[in-house]
Design a protein around this motif. Structure first.
Motif, PDB file in Angstrom:
ATOM      1  N   GLY A  85      43.334  22.117  56.824  1.00 24.91           N
ATOM      2  CA  GLY A  85      42.790  21.422  57.982  1.00 24.91           C
ATOM      3  C   GLY A  85      41.403  20.891  57.708  1.00 24.91           C
ATOM      4  O   GLY A  85      40.768  21.227  56.693  1.00 24.91           O
ATOM      5  N   VAL A  86      40.912  20.083  58.632  1.00 25.87           N
ATOM      6  CA  VAL A  86      39.623  19.428  58.460  1.00 25.87           C
ATOM      7  C   VAL A  86      38.473  20.434  58.455  1.00 25.87           C
ATOM      8  O   VAL A  86      37.386  20.149  57.961  1.00 25.87           O
ATOM      9  CB  VAL A  86      39.418  18.364  59.555  1.00 25.87           C
ATOM     10  CG1 VAL A  86      39.221  19.003  60.920  1.00 25.87           C
ATOM     11  CG2 VAL A  86      38.268  17.429  59.214  1.00 25.87           C
ATOM     12  N   TRP A  87      38.717  21.616  58.978  1.00 27.51           N
ATOM     13  CA  TRP A  87      37.693  22.659  59.034  1.00 27.51           C
ATOM     14  C   TRP A  87      37.466  23.317  57.668  1.00 27.51           C
ATOM     15  O   TRP A  87      36.499  24.060  57.486  1.00 27.51           O
ATOM     16  CB  TRP A  87      38.103  23.736  60.040  1.00 27.51           C
ATOM     17  CG  TRP A  87      39.491  24.251  59.813  1.00 27.51           C
ATOM     18  CD1 TRP A  87      40.648  23.750  60.339  1.00 27.51           C
ATOM     19  CD2 TRP A  87      39.866  25.329  58.964  1.00 27.51           C
ATOM     20  NE1 TRP A  87      41.728  24.460  59.863  1.00 27.51           N
ATOM     21  CE2 TRP A  87      41.286  25.435  59.027  1.00 27.51           C
ATOM     22  CE3 TRP A  87      39.168  26.224  58.165  1.00 27.51           C
ATOM     23  CZ2 TRP A  87      42.003  26.397  58.316  1.00 27.51           C
ATOM     24  CZ3 TRP A  87      39.886  27.186  57.454  1.00 27.51           C
ATOM     25  CH2 TRP A  87      41.283  27.260  57.546  1.00 27.51           C
ATOM     26  N   GLN A 118      47.311  20.559  61.742  1.00 31.37           N
ATOM     27  CA  GLN A 118      46.323  20.246  62.769  1.00 31.37           C
ATOM     28  C   GLN A 118      46.792  19.110  63.683  1.00 31.37           C
ATOM     29  O   GLN A 118      47.700  18.351  63.350  1.00 31.37           O
ATOM     30  CB  GLN A 118      44.988  19.892  62.127  1.00 31.37           C
ATOM     31  CG  GLN A 118      44.998  18.597  61.340  1.00 31.37           C
ATOM     32  CD  GLN A 118      43.737  18.377  60.519  1.00 31.37           C
ATOM     33  OE1 GLN A 118      42.839  19.216  60.497  1.00 31.37           O
ATOM     34  NE2 GLN A 118      43.667  17.260  59.829  1.00 31.37           N
ATOM     35  N   THR A 119      46.137  18.994  64.816  1.00 37.38           N
ATOM     36  CA  THR A 119      46.476  17.976  65.807  1.00 37.38           C
ATOM     37  C   THR A 119      46.033  16.589  65.340  1.00 37.38           C
ATOM     38  O   THR A 119      45.236  16.450  64.415  1.00 37.38           O
ATOM     39  CB  THR A 119      45.796  18.274  67.142  1.00 37.38           C
ATOM     40  OG1 THR A 119      44.377  18.265  66.946  1.00 37.38           O
ATOM     41  CG2 THR A 119      46.230  19.624  67.707  1.00 37.38           C
ATOM     42  N   ASN A 122      42.263  15.860  65.079  1.00 35.55           N
ATOM     43  CA  ASN A 122      41.658  16.463  63.886  1.00 35.55           C
ATOM     44  C   ASN A 122      42.077  15.725  62.624  1.00 35.55           C
ATOM     45  O   ASN A 122      41.311  15.631  61.658  1.00 35.55           O
ATOM     46  CB  ASN A 122      42.027  17.944  63.808  1.00 35.55           C
ATOM     47  CG  ASN A 122      41.252  18.782  64.808  1.00 35.55           C
ATOM     48  OD1 ASN A 122      40.035  18.686  64.889  1.00 35.55           O
ATOM     49  ND2 ASN A 122      41.946  19.575  65.602  1.00 35.55           N
ATOM     50  N   SER A 123      43.309  15.175  62.618  1.00 37.85           N
ATOM     51  CA  SER A 123      43.720  14.361  61.469  1.00 37.85           C
ATOM     52  C   SER A 123      42.918  13.066  61.411  1.00 37.85           C
ATOM     53  O   SER A 123      42.565  12.592  60.319  1.00 37.85           O
ATOM     54  CB  SER A 123      45.216  14.059  61.561  1.00 37.85           C
ATOM     55  OG  SER A 123      45.981  15.222  61.316  1.00 37.85           O
ATOM     56  N   LYS A 125      39.905  12.848  62.333  1.00 36.06           N
ATOM     57  CA  LYS A 125      38.615  13.281  61.804  1.00 36.06           C
ATOM     58  C   LYS A 125      38.700  13.437  60.288  1.00 36.06           C
ATOM     59  O   LYS A 125      37.768  13.064  59.557  1.00 36.06           O
ATOM     60  CB  LYS A 125      38.197  14.605  62.442  1.00 36.06           C
ATOM     61  CG  LYS A 125      36.799  15.063  62.061  1.00 36.06           C
ATOM     62  CD  LYS A 125      36.415  16.329  62.807  1.00 36.06           C
ATOM     63  CE  LYS A 125      35.020  16.799  62.415  1.00 36.06           C
ATOM     64  NZ  LYS A 125      34.651  18.066  63.114  1.00 36.06           N
ATOM     65  N   SER A 126      39.831  13.970  59.779  1.00 37.65           N
ATOM     66  CA  SER A 126      40.029  14.074  58.325  1.00 37.65           C
ATOM     67  C   SER A 126      39.932  12.709  57.669  1.00 37.65           C
ATOM     68  O   SER A 126      39.268  12.535  56.640  1.00 37.65           O
ATOM     69  CB  SER A 126      41.406  14.684  58.010  1.00 37.65           C
ATOM     70  OG  SER A 126      41.408  16.077  58.110  1.00 37.65           O
ATOM     71  N   SER A 138      50.620  15.110  60.814  1.00 36.33           N
ATOM     72  CA  SER A 138      50.539  16.361  61.569  1.00 36.33           C
ATOM     73  C   SER A 138      51.885  17.075  61.532  1.00 36.33           C
ATOM     74  O   SER A 138      52.887  16.553  62.022  1.00 36.33           O
ATOM     75  CB  SER A 138      50.137  16.083  63.022  1.00 36.33           C
ATOM     76  OG  SER A 138      48.815  15.605  63.103  1.00 36.33           O
ATOM     77  N   PHE A 172      42.717  24.116  66.897  1.00 34.65           N
ATOM     78  CA  PHE A 172      42.836  23.068  65.876  1.00 34.65           C
ATOM     79  C   PHE A 172      44.278  22.559  65.770  1.00 34.65           C
ATOM     80  O   PHE A 172      44.518  21.366  65.559  1.00 34.65           O
ATOM     81  CB  PHE A 172      42.399  23.590  64.505  1.00 34.65           C
ATOM     82  CG  PHE A 172      40.924  23.517  64.252  1.00 34.65           C
ATOM     83  CD1 PHE A 172      40.283  22.294  64.122  1.00 34.65           C
ATOM     84  CD2 PHE A 172      40.173  24.672  64.133  1.00 34.65           C
ATOM     85  CE1 PHE A 172      38.914  22.217  63.886  1.00 34.65           C
ATOM     86  CE2 PHE A 172      38.802  24.610  63.894  1.00 34.65           C
ATOM     87  CZ  PHE A 172      38.178  23.381  63.771  1.00 34.65           C
ATOM     88  N   ASN A 173      45.234  23.500  65.895  1.00 34.14           N
ATOM     89  CA  ASN A 173      46.628  23.178  65.627  1.00 34.14           C
ATOM     90  C   ASN A 173      47.484  23.059  66.879  1.00 34.14           C
ATOM     91  O   ASN A 173      48.676  22.752  66.768  1.00 34.14           O
ATOM     92  CB  ASN A 173      47.237  24.248  64.710  1.00 34.14           C
ATOM     93  CG  ASN A 173      46.521  24.363  63.383  1.00 34.14           C
ATOM     94  OD1 ASN A 173      45.819  23.441  62.967  1.00 34.14           O
ATOM     95  ND2 ASN A 173      46.681  25.480  62.717  1.00 34.14           N
TER      96      ASN A 173
END
Length: 224
Positions: A85-87, A118-119, A122-123, A125-126, A138, A172-173
């Motif tokens: 994930g982006v985190w 991830q949602t 958040n994708s 954001k990636s 996702s 996140f997910n």
């Protein structure tokens, strides 16, 4: 600098507690314990490997567009990267390395996608954070990751650690289950056969993108 050298440098600073991380050693010990237990579980050895047929998948990108492995394979070989994930800073460095290698993949007629649980926000954001031009997909509830044998449930002590670090995976997910995929990289030939597989329960270890080129050349040659 190679991808792994970048990851090792980050890990050294993180585990030394250098600013801005300032992580106590007890946190590092817990992360090491979780990685060692995941290695010992044998899950990585049971994941999809070279010679297996890759599970087909249809997932959505952050804009809601449907991306099908079958449609991509109709055009050429397919590189699939599973990430957490982006985190995850290790994942972001890997995504950037894959982006840099993308022209080499495209020269061989290959497509590249990255998959995480991830949602869509958040994708996005990636994609934005890492300046990506390939699809980020996702994997809702980690079903595709599970079909490749990559999905695992975090032990309770690691869940408690993540909660303490404000790393809220259910948010996140959009999934109440605390699960993740092991980081993995696959090259899939047009007939659906996996010709390269790298699965590592240690999330701080990632293969160099260039390591896939021989398998991609092999897959491209078969297609030709």
């Amino acid at each position: 600098m190679s991808l792994q050298a970048q990851l090792d440098a980050f890990k050294a600073d993180f585990e030394a507690g250098k600013p801005p991380y300032n992580v106590p050693y007890s946190v590092i010990e817990t992360m090491h314990r979780a990685t060692a237990e995941l290695k010992a579980s044998g899950l990585a050895e049971r994941a999809k490997k070279v010679g297996d047929k890759a599970p087909a998948f249809t997932l959505q990108d952050p804009e809601g567009n449907t991306v099908s492995s079958a449609e991509l394979l109709a055009k050429g070989p397919l590189v699939v990267s599973f990430y957490r994930g982006v985190w995850c800073p290790y994942c972001n460095m890997e995504l950037q390395a894959l982006q840099a290698a993308l022209p080499s993949f495209q020269e061989l007629g290959a497509s590249l996608v990255a998959i995480s649980p991830q949602t869509a926000p958040n994708s996005r954001k990636s994609t934005r954070q890492n300046n990506l031009t390939f699809p980020i997909l996702s994997d809702v509830k980690g079903e595709v990751g599970a079909s490749f044998g990559l999905k695992f449930k975090l032990p309770d002590y690691l869940v408690a650690l993540y909660q303490g670090l404000k790393n809220d995976l259910p948010r996140f997910n959009d999934d109440p289950e605390w699960t993740l995929p092991m980081p993995a990289r696959y090259v899939i030939a047009q007939d659906g056969t996996i010709v390269y597989a790298e699965v590592n329960p240690d999330y701080t270890r990632r293969p160099e993108p260039e390591e896939m080129l021989p398998a991609l050349r092999q897959a491209a040659g078969k297609a030709a």
